[in-house]
Design an enzyme around this catalytic site. Structure first.
Site, PDB file in Angstrom:
ATOM      1  N   HIS A  55       1.110  -1.441  -0.186  1.00  0.00           N
ATOM      2  CA  HIS A  55      -0.175   0.043  -0.022  1.00  0.00           C
ATOM      3  C   HIS A  55       0.731   1.141  -0.092  1.00  0.00           C
ATOM      4  O   HIS A  55       0.013   1.956  -0.840  1.00  0.00           O
ATOM      5  CB  HIS A  55      -0.421  -0.176   1.637  1.00  0.00           C
ATOM      6  N   LYS A 169      -1.374  -6.339  -8.371  1.00  0.00           N
ATOM      7  CA  LYS A 169      -1.483  -8.076  -7.288  1.00  0.00           C
ATOM      8  C   LYS A 169      -2.760  -8.230  -7.558  1.00  0.00           C
ATOM      9  O   LYS A 169      -2.866  -9.730  -7.967  1.00  0.00           O
ATOM     10  CB  LYS A 169      -1.629  -7.934  -5.534  1.00  0.00           C
TER      11      LYS A 169
END
Length: 330
Positions: A55, A169
């Protein structure tokens, strides 16, 4: 603290401000409108919290490329929106906000349920087309992709025209979002950031914190299987079923396989033989925790002597995080 605006050098730091938390849709819109009116760029990164290095890598890029960086911290049971597919890993929203501000977020949006959804249950949802969603839903609750698309469509509507950052991802949700903004004429530019991997190849993921020691040791098999499949293609293999079998065989040695697929990178359609821009997608069930991984592959021609090229970074080159901190180790 790096979250002080002016990411692309337009001198809008005073409008963007340093890191602050707001709780209303009106505050988010006012901040975004002010920056856009001054000629600045607004960035948005949607997450449900439990921040980790994956993140933070996305946030740093957003902060470098945008004048105002916005991130929500909202997760609550919402009838018609939330799903049991969202894992129950620990979330400390105050700690997440501090990490986000340090990485460059200007505005954290922490609304109450009544602010986000004043009329419950929610009766309107974004439903991805079956050809995008159906093949992958078996890994988790079938409502997960609908939930993610609906929530992000709402956020994009709140923020207004923006660069919407996300990670590669989760390739299936990324593909759904790309199609959603086109089909619904949403004024968001989807910016996909490369997968962040730990030193052993495992994707940085909040789900990693739920793994037992044995499952954590086995989890890098996902990426090892993908790299073995890429090597087979580079050696000349063009039979997609052979690649799928290779992936399943490698992964099933350590965990039940949810899926192991070779698809067109844009449409998610199954391919055979291998040709064009492809994505190898895998998911496995590690004692109740579903882990996902993928790599990109370009096969220039379906002929046996065609060139194949990997389109993702090597293991450990994107991020290697300390294993002692859940926020940077998974």
């Amino acid at each position: 603290m790096s979250g002080n605006g002016g990411g692309i050098g337009t001198g809008l730091g005073s409008l963007a401000g340093s890191g602050r938390t707001v709780t209303t849709i009106a505050e988010v819109r006012a901040a975004a409108d002010a920056v856009r009116a001054a000629g600045g760029r607004v960035g948005f990164f949607g997450t449900s919290g439990a921040l980790h290095e994956g993140h933070l890598t996305v946030i740093r890029r957003m902060a470098a490329e945008c004048d105002l960086s916005i991130m929500p911290l909202f997760l609550a049971p919402v009838p018609g929106v939330t799903s049991d597919a969202v894992p129950a890993y620990d979330r400390d929203f105050d700690a997440d906000a501090a990490l986000a501000f340090d990485a460059g977020v200007n505005l954290v949006f922490r609304p109450a349920v009544a602010e986000m959804y004043p009329a419950l249950p929610v009766r309107t949802a974004v439903v991805p087309a079956d050809e995008l969603a159906a093949p992958w839903e078996g890994a988790e609750d079938p409502s997960f992709l609908r939930m993610a698309a609906t929530a992000l469509a709402k956020y994009y509507n709140i923020v207004g025209p923006c660069r919407a950052y996300t990670g590669e991802k989760d390739w299936v949700p990324l593909t759904v979002l790309r199609r959603m903004v086109v089909d619904l004429s949403i004024r968001a530019e989807i910016v996909a950031c490369p997968v962040v991997r730990l030193a052993d190849g495992l994707c940085a993921s909040s789900r990693n914190s739920r793994l037992s020691a044995a499952d954590r040791a086995a989890a890098p098999t996902l990426y090892a299987a993908l790299t073995a499949a890429v090597a087979a293609v580079e050696a000349g293999e063009r039979d997609a079923e052979a690649i799928r079998s290779l992936l399943r065989r490698r992964i099933s040695a350590v965990a039940p396989v949810d899926y192991a697929e070779v698809v067109d990178a844009t449409t998610l359609a199954r391919v055979d033989p291998l040709a064009g821009e492809l994505r190898l997608l895998v998911s496995a069930d590690f004692t109740g925790t579903h882990l996902f991984d993928n790599v990109g592959l370009t096969v220039r021609d379906a002929d046996a002597d065609a060139d194949a090229r990997v389109t993702v970074p090597a293991v450990g080159t994107t991020a290697a995080a300390p294993a002692t901190d859940r926020r940077t180790s998974g």
